[in-house]
Design an enzyme around this catalytic site. Structure first.
Site, PDB file in Angstrom:
ATOM      1  N   ASP A  20       0.868  -1.180   0.000  1.00 29.18           N
ATOM      2  CA  ASP A  20       0.000   0.000   0.000  1.00 29.18           C
ATOM      3  C   ASP A  20       0.903   1.229   0.000  1.00 29.18           C
ATOM      4  O   ASP A  20       1.403   1.643   1.044  1.00 29.18           O
ATOM      5  CB  ASP A  20      -0.914   0.007   1.219  1.00 29.18           C
ATOM      6  CG  ASP A  20      -1.921   1.164   1.189  1.00 29.18           C
ATOM      7  OD1 ASP A  20      -1.667   2.154   0.470  1.00 29.18           O
ATOM      8  OD2 ASP A  20      -2.948   1.078   1.876  1.00 29.18           O
ATOM      9  N   HIS A 135      -5.997  12.408  13.555  1.00 25.16           N
ATOM     10  CA  HIS A 135      -7.069  12.247  12.562  1.00 25.16           C
ATOM     11  C   HIS A 135      -8.186  11.331  13.062  1.00 25.16           C
ATOM     12  O   HIS A 135      -9.239  11.252  12.429  1.00 25.16           O
ATOM     13  CB  HIS A 135      -6.513  11.663  11.259  1.00 25.16           C
ATOM     14  CG  HIS A 135      -5.442  12.491  10.627  1.00 25.16           C
ATOM     15  ND1 HIS A 135      -5.628  13.806  10.274  1.00 25.16           N
ATOM     16  CD2 HIS A 135      -4.150  12.187  10.291  1.00 25.16           C
ATOM     17  CE1 HIS A 135      -4.503  14.281   9.748  1.00 25.16           C
ATOM     18  NE2 HIS A 135      -3.599  13.325   9.757  1.00 25.16           N
ATOM     19  N   ASP A 172       1.605  19.368  13.228  1.00 25.33           N
ATOM     20  CA  ASP A 172       1.704  18.379  12.157  1.00 25.33           C
ATOM     21  C   ASP A 172       1.340  19.053  10.835  1.00 25.33           C
ATOM     22  O   ASP A 172       0.584  20.023  10.813  1.00 25.33           O
ATOM     23  CB  ASP A 172       0.745  17.231  12.452  1.00 25.33           C
ATOM     24  CG  ASP A 172       0.916  16.037  11.531  1.00 25.33           C
ATOM     25  OD1 ASP A 172       1.550  15.053  11.956  1.00 25.33           O
ATOM     26  OD2 ASP A 172       0.416  16.085  10.387  1.00 25.33           O
ATOM     27  N   HIS A 174      -0.461  17.889   8.478  1.00 25.47           N
ATOM     28  CA  HIS A 174      -1.826  17.568   8.073  1.00 25.47           C
ATOM     29  C   HIS A 174      -2.819  18.149   9.078  1.00 25.47           C
ATOM     30  O   HIS A 174      -2.534  18.220  10.273  1.00 25.47           O
ATOM     31  CB  HIS A 174      -2.030  16.050   7.999  1.00 25.47           C
ATOM     32  CG  HIS A 174      -1.135  15.353   7.029  1.00 25.47           C
ATOM     33  ND1 HIS A 174       0.083  14.811   7.401  1.00 25.47           N
ATOM     34  CD2 HIS A 174      -1.271  15.116   5.699  1.00 25.47           C
ATOM     35  CE1 HIS A 174       0.653  14.259   6.347  1.00 25.47           C
ATOM     36  NE2 HIS A 174      -0.145  14.430   5.296  1.00 25.47           N
ATOM     37  N   ASP A 265       6.252  15.935  10.292  1.00 25.49           N
ATOM     38  CA  ASP A 265       6.193  15.965   8.836  1.00 25.49           C
ATOM     39  C   ASP A 265       6.117  17.402   8.336  1.00 25.49           C
ATOM     40  O   ASP A 265       6.125  17.643   7.131  1.00 25.49           O
ATOM     41  CB  ASP A 265       5.019  15.141   8.309  1.00 25.49           C
ATOM     42  CG  ASP A 265       3.735  15.340   9.085  1.00 25.49           C
ATOM     43  OD1 ASP A 265       3.682  16.266   9.919  1.00 25.49           O
ATOM     44  OD2 ASP A 265       2.783  14.567   8.868  1.00 25.49           O
TER      45      ASP A 265
END
EC number: 3.5.1.48
Length: 669
Positions: A20, A135, A172, A174, A265
């Protein structure tokens, strides 16, 4: 009180069992690389090591539905094909037979850290965990996240410890939409997230990730989204976001606890973020957060997929939590146009809900031309596209040669003219008795009549000895006292001595009756800020004067909107904070100023006190210069109209030369 490091080796067990490409970057080496680097640097040994425990299902139920917890529990007995089929029902998720155990450990690590901080066992700490959490939603796994570790920790802090104001900072790259959804109507949790957004073209492709998503119901104004619409954001952009958006709101909110969704990240080299911020930047962000909530900061690992960048950024965060000064930042300190657009849009969206923004120019600005996200799922950015190429070419040398400044043998020293038996200092702060040579001291004193008296000469000798120790790298920060009548002359000598003995850029923040010496060279090597001047005046690019604000809100606006942007733009290697006669600062205000300036110059800060202020200020300044958190300033207040006018005038005069002052994009050339 120390720093906790919470970890459990079992959290390396969960891993991807099939091909993946989207999920393969979330791998066990993320934890082992970070922990190995902490050990190599001797940082783990300096922390209180706590072995993570599993969160109970009751604790998971603080934010997750019983049905969802049951579903994840059942993955323990599923085969590979069943796990893959279940994973396909969620966005960017994989399950493994050990996922339930690992995810409970990750949530439990956050709970342990919060308990340790709120019971006073430690001051702060970091939980090294996987899977990440921000998330995770009430009944859904999402984006590598199973249980929402930080949200569970926040709910636990409210329920078990009775907290009423919790700040969550999500750096982060995101958007942590899981945390946003769980608290968007809750005014007890202020959630701040910056994230790569690209006008909705970057995952998770949500309209509610934009700046105008500010919460709902009673939680209006308690969700703060800062969407980055370009890649390549760097140190200046991140620091500007803190100074002009996050910190004004955070001080007004006055949190009792700071939780950090610490995703790295957003650091240089990471394939997900494609940003340019160096690991040292996270030391500065951490230090800026430590002035809040009495220093009660709990960081919990989220993303970070470039192992070298992740490991370095984790080390920078931990050493700052331990009280070490932040290393100097690299690169030009000027936020880019796109960053300023995003910051100003977020300020405009938040202004109706926060007094600290209502007194400033927070008019919304039009975004740069771009293709805004259409209805439905927009096409992702292509890795080879022009927007991404700048970040892809990030200089690897910034990671190949991390900033490893040797720590001085003495973190903080105090040089008083006479011993004070009532002064209580931290055990590792030394009281300096030595002085510079008599002949040398007299030579420096000769041009100043006020330094002729024996008392002033003695104080000057101790100051020179302390300053030399700082310039030679033996002492990191210090406090020196001087007679009030000799304060201006002593400061003049300190500035000249610093510039002639190794300092290349000296920042002097002078409060009280301390004017800039008229014969001090205007060569750009010194920046003189006089607070408590007669009027607001930008006498030159390197000489600024402003009245001392009369209200706490005005003082905070002055520090966040003027002093720190100038200081970060100047990037000094020595900071002098001089509190002269009539300086007017109370202990908590002086402590906050010193604590926030400690982020500059590798923490090389010398505080000069006139003797009448020494008894009440020496102890509190020694503690903050030694790495402790400053005391709270108490309930927030707005700035007076006069203070606002002075600040806006100075910003208007200085913004063309000092780009860190800017929070409105139209001023960018």
């Amino acid at each position: 009180m120390g720093t906790a490091l919470v970890y459990h080796e079992d959290m390396t067990a969960t891993r991807l069992l099939w091909d993946d490409p989207e999920c393969e970057i979330e791998r066990p080496e993320r934890l082992t690389a970070a922990l190995d680097r902490l050990r190599q640097r001797g940082l783990e040994q300096r922390c209180l090591r706590l072995s993570a425990r599993e969160a109970s299902e009751e604790e998971l139920g603080l934010v997750h539905s019983p049905e969802y917890v049951s579903l994840v529990r059942e993955t323990q007995v599923l085969g590979k094909e069943e796990l893959q089929a279940l994973s396909g029902q969620f966005d960017a998720i994989y399950f493994h037979p050990s996922t339930f155990h690992c995810a409970r450990l990750a949530a439990g690590a956050g709970l342990q850290l919060v308990d340790a901080v709120l019971t006073g066992a430690v001051q702060n700490g970091l939980a090294l965990v996987r899977p990440p959490g921000h998330h995770g939603q009430r009944a859904a796994a999402n984006g590598f996240c199973v249980f929402n570790n930080v949200a569970i920790a926040a709910a636990h802090a409210k329920q078990k410890h009775g907290l009423h104001r919790i700040l969550v900072v999500d750096w982060d790259v995101h958007h942590g939409q899981g945390i946003q959804y769980l608290f968007e109507d809750d005014p007890s949790v202020l959630y701040f997230s910056w994230h790569r957004y690209e006008h909705g073209r970057f995952w998770p492709f949500l309209r509610e990730s934009d700046a105008d998503a500010v919460g709902r119901g009673q939680g209006l104004g308690f969700t703060v989204n800062l969407p980055w619409n370009q890649v390549g954001m760097g140190n200046a952009d991140y620091v500007a976001a803190f100074l002009h958006l996050l910190l004004p709101l955070a001080f007004e909110f006055d949190p009792e606890l700071v939780l950090v969704s610490a995703g790295f990240d957003s650091a240089i080299g990471d394939p997900e973020g494609q940003m340019q911020a160096t690991p040292e930047c996270f030391a500065h962000l951490t230090q800026l957060l430590q002035v809040l909530a009495g220093g009660r900061v709990c960081a919990v690992l989220e993303g970070g997929y470039h192992l070298e960048s992740l490991a370095e950024s984790v080390c920078m965060t931990v050493q700052t939590l331990l009280g070490d000064p932040a290393p100097p930042l690299s690169g030009p300190m000027a936020p880019c146009q796109s960053a300023l657009e995003s910051i100003q849009s977020a300020r405009a969206a938040q202004a109706p809900h926060w007094k600290s923004l209502q007194q400033q120019d927070v008019t919304a600005v039009p975004m740069s031309p771009s293709s805004h996200s259409p209805e439905g799922r927009p096409p992702p950015l292509l890795p080879g596209g022009p927007v991404c190429k700048a970040a892809a070419s990030a200089p690897s040398s910034l990671l190949d040669q991390p900033c490893l400044c040797p720590a001085p043998s003495v973190r903080t020293a105090v040089a008083l003219t006479t011993p004070d038996i009532t002064l209580v200092l931290p055990p590792d702060v030394i009281q300096q008795e030595a002085s510079a040579l008599r002949e040398e001291t007299e030579a420096w004193a000769r041009p100043h009549e006020s330094l002729a008296r024996e008392e002033a000469l003695t104080a000057l000798g101790k100051l020179l000895y302390l300053l030399d120790g700082m310039l030679d790298g033996q002492v990191n920060s210090g406090i020196a006292a001087t007679p009030a009548s000799a304060a201006a002359a002593t400061l003049d000598v300190a500035v000249r001595r610093g510039l002639s003995h190794g300092a290349q850029r000296l920042l002097c923040v002078a409060l009280g009756q301390l004017d800039r010496p008229p014969d001090l060279a205007h060569d750009g090597r010194s920046l003189w800020l006089n607070i408590r001047g007669k009027e607001a005046a930008a006498l030159s690019m390197f000489h600024v004067s402003t009245p001392l604000p009369v209200m706490t809100g005005g003082f905070l606006s002055c520090i966040l909107g003027l002093v720190l942007p100038l200081a970060y733009g100047f990037q000094p290697d020595l900071v002098l904070v001089a509190l002269g006669p009539g300086h007017g600062l109370q202990g908590p205000h002086a402590a906050l100023l010193a604590a926030m300036l400690r982020g500059l110059a590798g923490g090389r800060v010398l505080a000069l006190l006139e003797e009448n202020s020494t008894p009440q200020l020496a102890g509190i300044l020694a503690r903050v210069l030694n790495g402790e958190a400053p005391p709270s300033l108490g309930p927030s207040s707005v700035a007076s109209p006069e203070d606002v006018q002075a600040l806006m005038y100075l910003r208007g005069q200085l913004e063309p030369q000092w780009k860190m002052l800017q929070c409105h994009p139209h001023l960018v050339a």
